[in-house]
Design an enzyme around this catalytic site. Structure first.
Site, mmCIF file in Angstrom:
data_model
loop_
_atom_site.group_PDB
_atom_site.id
_atom_site.type_symbol
_atom_site.label_atom_id
_atom_site.label_comp_id
_atom_site.label_asym_id
_atom_site.label_seq_id
_atom_site.Cartn_x
_atom_site.Cartn_y
_atom_site.Cartn_z
ATOM 1 N N HIS A 107 30.161 37.434 48.671
ATOM 2 C CA HIS A 107 30.954 36.489 49.463
ATOM 3 C C HIS A 107 30.393 36.306 50.874
ATOM 4 O O HIS A 107 31.157 36.040 51.814
ATOM 5 C CB HIS A 107 32.411 36.962 49.540
ATOM 6 C CG HIS A 107 33.164 36.753 48.253
ATOM 7 N ND1 HIS A 107 33.436 35.509 47.725
ATOM 8 C CD2 HIS A 107 33.684 37.634 47.387
ATOM 9 C CE1 HIS A 107 34.106 35.631 46.594
ATOM 10 N NE2 HIS A 107 34.266 36.918 46.346
ATOM 11 N N GLU A 120 38.655 42.117 37.847
ATOM 12 C CA GLU A 120 39.240 41.137 38.764
ATOM 13 C C GLU A 120 39.992 40.045 38.013
ATOM 14 O O GLU A 120 40.240 38.971 38.555
ATOM 15 C CB GLU A 120 38.136 40.488 39.609
ATOM 16 C CG GLU A 120 37.241 41.487 40.322
ATOM 17 C CD GLU A 120 36.378 40.865 41.391
ATOM 18 O OE1 GLU A 120 36.843 40.730 42.520
ATOM 19 O OE2 GLU A 120 35.231 40.495 41.074
ATOM 20 N N ASP A 124 40.956 38.678 43.772
ATOM 21 C CA ASP A 124 40.677 37.917 42.557
ATOM 22 C C ASP A 124 41.702 38.239 41.471
ATOM 23 O O ASP A 124 42.115 37.351 40.720
ATOM 24 C CB ASP A 124 39.266 38.234 42.033
ATOM 25 C CG ASP A 124 38.234 37.310 42.674
ATOM 26 O OD1 ASP A 124 38.492 36.091 42.729
ATOM 27 O OD2 ASP A 124 37.187 37.800 43.118
#
Ligand code: 3PY
Ligand code: MG
Length: 267
Positions: free
Chosen positions: A46, A149, A175
Site C-alpha cells: 500500500h 483478509e 480488508d
C-alpha cells in the site's frame, strides 16, 4: 532477534512484536530498528516502496536487531523473490484466499526442491560471498506468512494452515472488515468472530496467529494476545508520527497559551 529465531518463534507460537513501515526513507528503519521491536515489516503493498526502497530500508535495519520482513505488493513470484534477494528474512503475502494461493506463496519463497525461487548472487547472500551458507539455510530460516483478509480465507483457514511451508497467517483487519461489508469496523462482532476462529485454527494447527493492531492501545495489544495471537504488528510508522505530532502540538499550544494570554494582558 535472529531471523532463524523468528521462524522458530512463529512455529513455537511464542509472542513476537513488530511494526509496519510505510515511509520509504531509511532513517525510519534506522530509528525504529533501535527501539526494541523483534521485527520490522516494510509495506510494499500500500505504498510507493519498490525493490530499491526496500533495499534502502533493509540497510537501515542491518545489524540493529529486528528481523527485516516485507509485505509484498501481491502474491507474485517475482515480488517475493526480489524482497528475499534484497535481504528480507520473511514475507507477508497479502490477500491469500485459499490453500492453492498459499501454496503458490510458499513455492515462490523456497528454493528447489520445495519451491521455484531462483539462485543468484544478491544482497541477501552478501553478493555471493555467502552463497553456500545462505542457500543451505534459506528454506529453513525464511518465514512465510499469508494474510487472511477475506471471508473466504476465514472459511478456508484450516486448509490454508495445512499447507506445508506456511508458518502462520496474519489478519488484515481493514480488508477483513471490508470483506464482511463493514469497512473499517474492525471491532464489529463479525470481524471479532472471524479473528477468534482464525486464532483457534492456528492454535490447533500449531502455527502462528498474526494480527495487525493498526491503531495500537495497551488494551488492544493485551486483547490480541489473550485471544491467542502471537505475531503482533503494533501500529504503523505513519500512525506513530501522526499521534506524536498531535500530542506535541497540543502540549506546545497548551504551554504557549498562558504565556500568550499573559503577554496579551500585559500593558
Ligand atoms: C488490513 O487491515 O487489511 C491490512 O492489510 C493491515 O496491514
Ligand atoms: Mg490488507
Amino acid at each position: 532477534m535472529m531471523s532463524s529465531s523468528l521462524r522458530r518463534a512463529l512455529l513455537e507460537r511464542r509472542v513476537s512484536l513488530g511494526t509496519w513501515i510505510q515511509i520509504g526513507h531509511p532513517a525510519v528503519a534506522e530509528v525504529l530498528a533501535g527501539v526494541g521491536f523483534d521485527w520490522l515489516c516494510v509495506d510494499c503493498e500500500h505504498t510507493d516502496i519498490g525493490p530499491a526502497g526496500f533495499a534502502a530500508l533493509a540497510r537501515g535495519m542491518h545489524g540493529r536487531g529486528p528481523v527485516p520482513l516485507a509485505r509484498v505488493r501481491e502474491n507474485d513470484t517475482l515480488a517475493i523473490r526480489q524482497v528475499l534477494d534484497l535481504g528480507a528474512m520473511g514475507v507477508i503475502v497479502p490477500l491469500v484466499n485459499s490453500a492453492a494461493e498459499a501454496a503458490r506463496a510458499v513455492r515462490a519463497a523456497k528454493y528447489p526442491p520445495q519451491g521455484v525461487r531462483g539462485f543468484a548472487f544478491h544482497r541477501g547472500n552478501d553478493w555471493g560471498a555467502g552463497f553456500d551458507a545462505y542457500a543451505e539455510r534459506a528454506n529453513g530460516e525464511i518465514a512465510v506468512v499469508v494474510m487472511v483478509e477475506s471471508r473466504q480465507a476465514v472459511e478456508d483457514i484450516d486448509a490454508i494452515l495445512a499447507v506445508e511451508g506456511i508458518d502462520g497467517v496474519f489478519i488484515g483487519p481493514y480488508d477483513l472488515s471490508g470483506s464482511y461489508g463493514i469497512p473499517g469496523q474492525t471491532s464489529h462482532a463479525s470481524v471479532r468472530q472471524a479473528c477468534a476462529r482464525v486464532a483457534e485454527a492456528c492454535r490447533q494447527a500449531g502455527k502462528s496467529a498474526g494480527v495487525h493492531v493498526v491503531l495500537p492501545t495497551p488494551d488492544g495489544i493485551r486483547a490480541a494476545i489473550e485471544e491467542g495471537f502471537t505475531f503482533v504488528a503494533v501500529g504503523v510508522d505513519t500512525v506513530f508520527l501522526e499521534r506524536a505530532g498531535r500530542t506535541a502540538v497540543a502540549a506546545a499550544r497548551d504551554a504557549a497559551a498562558p504565556g500568550g494570554r499573559q503577554r496579551e494582558s500585559t500593558p
